[in-house]
Design an enzyme around this catalytic site. Structure first.
Site, PDB file in Angstrom:
ATOM      1  N   GLY A 237      13.898  88.006  25.503  1.00 61.99           N
ATOM      2  CA  GLY A 237      13.444  86.618  25.482  1.00 61.99           C
ATOM      3  C   GLY A 237      12.265  86.361  26.398  1.00 61.99           C
ATOM      4  CE  LYS A 238      14.711  84.942  31.892  1.00 62.70           C
ATOM      5  NZ  LYS A 238      15.866  85.250  31.011  1.00 62.70           N
ATOM      6  CG  ASP A 256      18.353  96.544  29.113  1.00 60.25           C
ATOM      7  OD1 ASP A 256      18.127  95.478  29.706  1.00 60.25           O
ATOM      8  OD2 ASP A 256      19.496  96.931  28.825  1.00 60.25           O
ATOM      9  CG  ASP A 283      17.117 108.324  29.318  1.00 58.41           C
ATOM     10  OD1 ASP A 283      16.270 108.281  30.240  1.00 58.41           O
ATOM     11  OD2 ASP A 283      16.895 108.844  28.206  1.00 58.41           O
ATOM     12  CB  CYS A 354      20.899  82.525  34.612  1.00 58.18           C
ATOM     13  SG  CYS A 354      21.997  83.852  34.076  1.00 58.18           S
TER      14      CYS A 354
END
Length: 401
Positions: A237-238, A256, A283, A354
């Site tokens: 999203g960002k 990620d 990884d 958040c």
């Protein structure tokens, strides 16, 4: 009182069973699967099911108090009944299911008082204590906001359109929306609708993203041609917002630890027309070491408790505990320490969560700066749920030249 049809009731029951007792699945995935499996339900029926489902999750502790017992698999219908009696909506006699007696529930409802703040705001006791300790008296104001229904906010994809044009395009598809002052790329829906069915979404004109979350990309101060690394990119999203802010010029490396999230990011990037994003799976440690000292900008959208977005994910307050928060704080400090090395000298990085807990936010930044003198805080911003948007924290940090 208005009636709720038997098949809707069964659907709500099954969804709650899945959320609380069957592998404790995420509420948003459970309701999405339920609604997809009942395409015969009309828009009003779907609205009743979704709202009742989320309201019961949100107010579970308070409803348990009115029930006089905790929620067990055998008494989910009683939980739904208690909610219907409390809200005076969608009530149906439940005798056909289990012969429930209502007198005890009605007696407590008539008294209209609850013994503790945790019950009043429907949160676990440990969380009420944590909020009191970390936020002081203001925590109740924030909890009131977190128990409200979240608005649907879109981020316009400026690679393809503008906010004003998006409002017009959505109106053509019978979706009413409006601009939000001081949030240049944000558009808010007048009422909840399934915007994923619109042509505007399929054409990549917007993503669903809260206004607070959109502040992160703006504050990072990216420019065209820069090399930007997003180390906790998730589904992107960002990342997509950064691509739009950079006008597709330069390079964004999205990292990620989950391959499926990066696959979703690629799919979204293709729809958005964002061509300057490269995904890399973390990884092993070499992935990070190869990037040391290479980024003009670095985004660390850190894993956190998610306590700033409970209005969107009310089930998470029943699935985390103090031990989880203690563990996530250690992880946050390790991520800051390890990933900050990716930044060039003179470059800027954003640490964001958040969460609304200082122990996950400014206290983490203070610890990092104390242990790493070559970094300095430029600015920080704290958005609380009482603002009307999601609770977020963001700190812009520079590596000294």
């Amino acid at each position: 009182m208005e009636l709720i049809h038997r098949n809707l009731l069964i659907g709500i029951h099954d969804a709650l069973q899945e959320t609380f007792f069957e592998d404790r699945k995420y509420a948003d995935k459970v309701i999405e699967r339920l609604l997809k499996g009942h395409k015969q339900w009309g828009s009003e029926d779907r609205k009743v099911v979704a709202q009742t489902f989320y309201d019961i999750i949100r107010w579970k502790k308070r409803l348990e108090y009115y029930m006089g017992e905790g929620v067990k698999p055998a008494n989910i219908y009683k939980l739904i009944l208690t909610y219907c009696l409390w809200t005076k909506t969608h009530y149906k006699k439940f005798e056909e299911f289990d012969g429930i007696k209502n007198a005890e529930i009605l007696n407590k409802l008539k008294k209209n008082n609850v013994p503790t703040k945790a019950i009043e705001h429907s949160i676990p006791d440990w969380l009420a204590e944590t909020f009191e300790r970390e936020l002081g008296p203001s925590w109740e104001r924030e909890m009131v906001a977190l128990n409200e229904q979240a608005p649907t906010i879109l981020r316009v994809n400026t690679l393809k359109t503008t906010a004003k044009e998006l409002v017009s395009d959505l109106r053509d598809e019978n979706v009413e929306s409006f601009l939000i002052p001081n949030y240049p790329d944000a558009v808010q829906l007048e009422q909840k609708k399934n915007v994923f069915l619109t042509t505007a979404f399929k054409d990549g004109l917007f993503e669903v993203q809260d206004a607070s979350s959109q502040k992160i990309g703006e504050l990072l101060d990216v420019e065209e041609g820069m090399r930007v690394v997003d180390v906790c990119a998730g589904a992107g999203g960002k990342t997509l917002h950064l691509a739009a802010l950079m006008k597709n010029k330069g390079q964004i490396i999205a990292l990620d630890i989950y391959a499926w999230k990066l696959a979703e990011l690629k799919r979204r990037a293709k729809r958005a027309g964002a061509h300057n994003i490269e995904t890399r799976l973390i990884d092993d440690n070499k992935v990070i070491k190869r990037l040391h000292g290479t980024a003009d900008r670095l985004l660390i959208d850190s894993p956190c408790s998610g306590l700033g977005v409970l209005k969107r994910n009310p089930d998470s307050k029943w699935k985390i505990d103090q031990e989880f928060i203690d563990r996530i704080r250690k992880e946050q400090q390790q991520i800051l320490q390890d990933y900050a090395k990716i930044l060039k000298k003179g470059g800027k990085m954003m640490y964001a969560t958040c969460s609304i807990l200082p122990s996950e936010n400014n206290e983490q930044v203070e610890t990092f700066l104390k242990n790493n003198e070559e970094y300095t805080l430029i600015k920080e911003e704290k958005i609380m749920p009482s603002s009307g948007f999601d609770g977020f924290y963001m700190a812009l940090i520079q590596r000294k030249a």
